[in-house]
Each structure stands twice: as structure tokens, then as C-alpha cells.
Design an enzyme around this catalytic site. Sequence first.
Site, mmCIF file in Angstrom:
data_model
loop_
_atom_site.group_PDB
_atom_site.id
_atom_site.type_symbol
_atom_site.label_atom_id
_atom_site.label_comp_id
_atom_site.label_asym_id
_atom_site.label_seq_id
_atom_site.Cartn_x
_atom_site.Cartn_y
_atom_site.Cartn_z
ATOM 1 C CD GLU A 195 38.567 32.166 26.211
ATOM 2 O OE1 GLU A 195 39.813 31.788 25.892
ATOM 3 O OE2 GLU A 195 38.195 32.591 27.105
ATOM 4 C CD GLU B 24 35.794 35.568 25.735
ATOM 5 O OE1 GLU B 24 34.431 35.764 26.096
ATOM 6 O OE2 GLU B 24 35.669 35.033 24.447
ATOM 7 C CB CYS C 48 32.585 36.382 33.436
ATOM 8 S SG CYS C 48 32.730 34.553 33.021
ATOM 9 C CG ASN D 32 36.717 34.360 37.507
ATOM 10 O OD1 ASN D 32 37.645 34.043 36.655
ATOM 11 N ND2 ASN D 32 35.901 34.892 37.082
HETATM 12 P P1 NAD Z 1 41.615 42.008 35.536
HETATM 13 O O1 NAD Z 1 41.171 42.715 34.386
HETATM 14 O O2 NAD Z 1 42.077 42.934 36.795
HETATM 15 O O3 NAD Z 1 42.864 41.053 35.389
HETATM 16 C C1 NAD Z 1 42.827 40.296 34.724
HETATM 17 C C2 NAD Z 1 44.288 39.931 34.232
HETATM 18 O O4 NAD Z 1 44.996 40.976 33.598
HETATM 19 C C3 NAD Z 1 45.253 39.448 35.216
HETATM 20 O O5 NAD Z 1 46.050 38.316 35.019
HETATM 21 C C4 NAD Z 1 45.843 40.598 35.444
HETATM 22 O O6 NAD Z 1 47.075 40.701 36.123
HETATM 23 C C5 NAD Z 1 46.141 41.189 34.128
HETATM 24 N N1 NAD Z 1 46.371 42.581 33.772
HETATM 25 C C6 NAD Z 1 45.727 43.500 34.768
HETATM 26 N N2 NAD Z 1 46.306 44.835 34.084
HETATM 27 C C7 NAD Z 1 46.910 44.798 32.993
HETATM 28 C C8 NAD Z 1 47.273 45.439 32.092
HETATM 29 N N3 NAD Z 1 47.418 46.732 32.026
HETATM 30 N N4 NAD Z 1 48.041 44.930 31.073
HETATM 31 C C9 NAD Z 1 47.870 43.443 30.772
HETATM 32 N N5 NAD Z 1 47.228 42.689 31.929
HETATM 33 C C10 NAD Z 1 46.879 43.190 32.874
HETATM 34 O O7 NAD Z 1 40.569 41.335 36.163
HETATM 35 P P2 NAD Z 1 40.208 40.199 37.385
HETATM 36 O O8 NAD Z 1 39.891 41.258 38.507
HETATM 37 O O9 NAD Z 1 41.566 39.165 37.795
HETATM 38 O O10 NAD Z 1 38.924 39.443 36.875
HETATM 39 C C11 NAD Z 1 37.632 39.871 37.022
HETATM 40 C C12 NAD Z 1 37.019 40.290 35.721
HETATM 41 O O11 NAD Z 1 37.182 39.203 34.757
HETATM 42 C C13 NAD Z 1 35.606 40.439 35.834
HETATM 43 O O12 NAD Z 1 35.243 41.610 35.003
HETATM 44 C C14 NAD Z 1 35.029 39.229 35.026
HETATM 45 O O13 NAD Z 1 33.680 39.613 34.615
HETATM 46 C C15 NAD Z 1 36.071 38.950 34.016
HETATM 47 N N6 NAD Z 1 35.863 37.643 33.608
HETATM 48 C C16 NAD Z 1 35.337 37.325 32.246
HETATM 49 C C17 NAD Z 1 35.243 35.925 32.126
HETATM 50 C C18 NAD Z 1 34.668 35.863 30.521
HETATM 51 O O14 NAD Z 1 34.996 34.711 29.847
HETATM 52 N N7 NAD Z 1 33.942 36.909 29.873
HETATM 53 C C19 NAD Z 1 35.659 35.064 32.594
HETATM 54 C C20 NAD Z 1 36.101 35.232 33.932
HETATM 55 C C21 NAD Z 1 36.083 36.632 34.389
#
Ligand code: NAD
Length: 498
Positions: free
Chosen positions: A467, A253, A287, A155
Amino acid sequence: MMTNWINSLNYIDGCWLPAKSGDELESRNPADTRKLVATFPRSAPADVDAAVEAARRAYRTWRLVPAPARAEFIYRVGELLLQYKEELAQLMSQEMGKPIAEARGDVQEGVDCAFYYAGEGRRLFGQTTTSEMPNKFAMSVRMPIGVCALITPWNFPVAIPCWKALPALVCGNTIILKPAEDTPACATFLIEIFDKAGLPPGVVNLIHGVGAEVGKALVEHRGIDLVSFTGSSQVGAEVGAICGQTHKRVCLELGGKNAQIVMEDADLELALEGAIWGAFGTTGQRCTATSRLILHRDIKDKFTAMLLERTSKLRLGAGIELDTDIGPLVNSNQLKRVSNYLEIARSEGAEVLIGGEVAKDGELQHGYFFKPTILNNVSPQMRVAREEIFGPVVALIEVGEFEEAIAILNDTPYGLSSSVYTRDINRAFIAMRDIEAGITYINGPTIGAEVHLPFGGVKQTGNGHREAGSAALDVFTEWKSVYVDFSGRLQRAQIDNH
Ligand code: NAD
């Protein structure tokens, strides 16, 4: 221009490489899935091994480069990001769908971050302090940690990798970036910029692939010292568990369920602007997105009518079209997830005031578009009031008292961002004190973080780290306490001086 980015590759030890297996995946434009944006390597643990080996080797020398000299590379990254801002923003808009103005903002956040952390090269302050013994000097210094795995979502394809990579590097760590599967071309462009900035081979590495394959392999790898992860709470929990078992530093995060409170004394026009931007900016896929509007009963009807009027005018479309207000969701899973939450909302008794369905008119049928949606009659116990939807959906919750509003705002497992619109200074200060969140805005929407302040959340939004700003230095360094005894004799702390 786009054709340059069709073939994204891994970047290991200063070389652009396909996966050892030769396997590839595709990244498509979510506004029109007929358009291919990039192919990228489906890496495997063997590719991860090569990246870790390069990063470990580079760490031996990078940690000894003086921090102001490391910072010069960071500064150069900032200059290059500015130079390529428009090209990168155009690519981002096509790869993950956000409107072009927001994509430019995403790159700008990387620029701001670079200039902030370049300055940190001449700070990285520790402390000097007194000693309880004579002829003894005491200080604390920041030490790099080692090889950092940076796992990022789609995102904010430039801003989030920059939040992690730039402080990690200025502190003397080496990094391996594992970007989301939906934004490989943006990640490749960003790492191309690091390459142009002249960072030594192995200091920055990029591994593309599937999270459950290469992300997991990185998290499990014995050669990784720290994992900085931004993504879903579900994956974050798995990452945290593995890091616990393998004794790695870990910064998580995760999700949010952010609310904006609008009290009866608020400037309603201002609150409306905030609500529209907070709920529907980046198609609700932030997020920090506003997914609950907690409205005082005296203004609820009026505010709801204002909200409906504005929402009905929002234009869905491809992010690169200048008159687009709301872009597509990023992929088919996101479309399914948001559609599923609408079914849940209806079955729990919420009323759909506007939107509530996939948009299929004309060109929109080729992308993952969901109409901006307002849910009414939502009670705080409903799933749509508690779980992260991550789409253009906002739930309206009515309250009678300010204390009730704060209690409802706090009543979720998350605690990332929050907002209160009021003209009452006392209420503003109570909100700052009593809201359980990492970020509170007074008379501003839930989105709008700036890079020099700490970013992150309480409760299940994270694991206590932050962060951005100087807080990120605490993630990417360890403290070392140093005592220099120039008395020429053994001095025993807590014994000889009492
Ligand atoms: P996701 O958890 O599906 O993926 C995030 C990353 O993790 C990707 O690079 C993915 O390839 C990797 N990943 C997936 N499975 C993994 C595993 N088993 N081991 C290690 N890495 C793995 O999340 P998303 O759909 O890409 O992002 C959306 C989520 O991110 C939402 O829940 C959002 O709230 C959160 N988000 C949080 C923040 C924050 O700073 N708090 C900022 C942006 C997004």
C-alpha cells in the site's frame, strides 16, 4: 457534537440510508463503555447488492473522467480532512481509544495521502518504449480495474481507508468501504467528507455491518473486481481463498510480529524512546507494533532497568485526556485475547516484570484497560515470541551475536516491520540486506511509516502487494500494453524481423 454521529448510516449512490432490514448495532467508548458513541446499520447482502449496483453504474462514467479532474476531488478531500482534523480526531479517540495526539496523526496521514494521490492525477505514468519492428510505436498505460471493496480494521480508522480509497479513486475505480464494527462513526465522518468534496453519486459507497455477514458478502459478490483487505491473518486467509475461487484481484495486509534489536554499541536512551513508542503506542494495537525486543547480553540488564523505570511511569486513561500515555484496548475480545496471552506466557515460563493484568482502578474499571507489560526470559520458540498479541505487551529476548539477533528477528511467520539500534554502519547495512520484512528502520522504532513509501510485509503479512506510495497504483490499476503499427502492412513479431 457527538450527537451528530450517534446515528451512522450507510452511504449508497449518494444517499444516507439505514439497512433495508432496519437492524442496528452499537459502537461504545472503549475507555468507558457506559458511553454510546454511535448506532450503525447491521447491513445484509441485500444492502451490499444495492451498493455494488450503484458502484458499477458510477464506474461507467468515473473511469472516463480525466485523472487530473478526478484528482481535484481527492485534493478537496485533503483540504476537508485538514478543516475537520480536530473534530474527527476527538471522535476517533472516543470511538476506539487512541490518545488524541495519535488520533490527530491518524487524520494527518489521511491528509498526506490525499495530497500525495492528488498529485498522482497528473502522473499515473506508463512507459513508452521501442518496438522491434519499423514504423511501430509501443507504450504501456494504467487502466482502472472496476469496483473495489475496501475492508478495513479499527486501529487506523481514517488512515487505512484513505490509503485504499484515494489511490483507488484517482486511478478511476469506484469503491465500497466496509469499515470495522468498532469504528463506524469515524468511517461515517470520513465518507461525509467525501460527500462534501462533491464526488458523483455511486463513486464512493459505505456499507456498515458485521464482517462475517457484509464483509463476506462483498468478497463473494460477482460485481466486485478487487478486494483490498487489511486485518487479521485468519480472516485474510478466508478472503484470499474466496477471491482465488472467484478470480478477483486481492491485496492483503495482515498481521505482524515486529522486533527491535538493540546492540551493545547502541545509543541506549534513543533505543529506549523507540522501544516505549513502538511497544506501547496505540496500546500496542498497531500492525507494526514492537512486540519483541531483542537485546544484546552486554546491555540487557541496564536496558531492562531503564525500560522498567519508564514503563512504570506511563499513565493509562481515556485518549481524550491530555495526560494519557496509553489508552484502552478497543473491545472486550481484545482484552480477553491479551489476558489469554499472559496466561500462555506464564505457562511457558516467561517472567512478568511489570503489568500483566487488566487495570481496574477507579474510572479504568469502566473501560478495556490492560497494564503495559514486559515479559522477560522469553525464548524464540515460545508462542508469545511468535504470535501476534496486539496489545501493550513486549517480550525481551537475549542474544550474544548480531547474526543471532537477525536470525531470531526473522524467525516468525510474519515480516512487516523491523528495527535495529546500532552505531556500526556495517551492521546497519547487513540488517537492511538480511532482515526479512517489508520495512526496516535503522535507529528508529518499528512504527513511523510515511505515506509516500511502500507499506506492507513479506511472508504471512501479506500476499506480495504494497500500500501507499506509487506501489499502491499497482494494486488499483492493470497494465495495458498498446502497439500502434503505422507501417501499413502486417508485421509479425519474432518472425519478420529475424
Ligand atoms: P479482523 O480481521 O477481525 O477485521 C478486519 C476487517 O475485516 C473488519 O472490517 C471486519 O469487519 C472484516 N471481516 C471480518 N470477518 C470477515 C469475513 N469473514 N469476510 C470479510 N470481512 C471480514 O481484524 P481487526 O481485529 O479489525 O484488526 C486487527 C488485525 O489487523 C491485526 O491482525 C493487525 O495486525 C492487522 N492490521 C494489519 C495492518 C497491515 O497493514 N498489515 C494494518 C492494521 C492492522
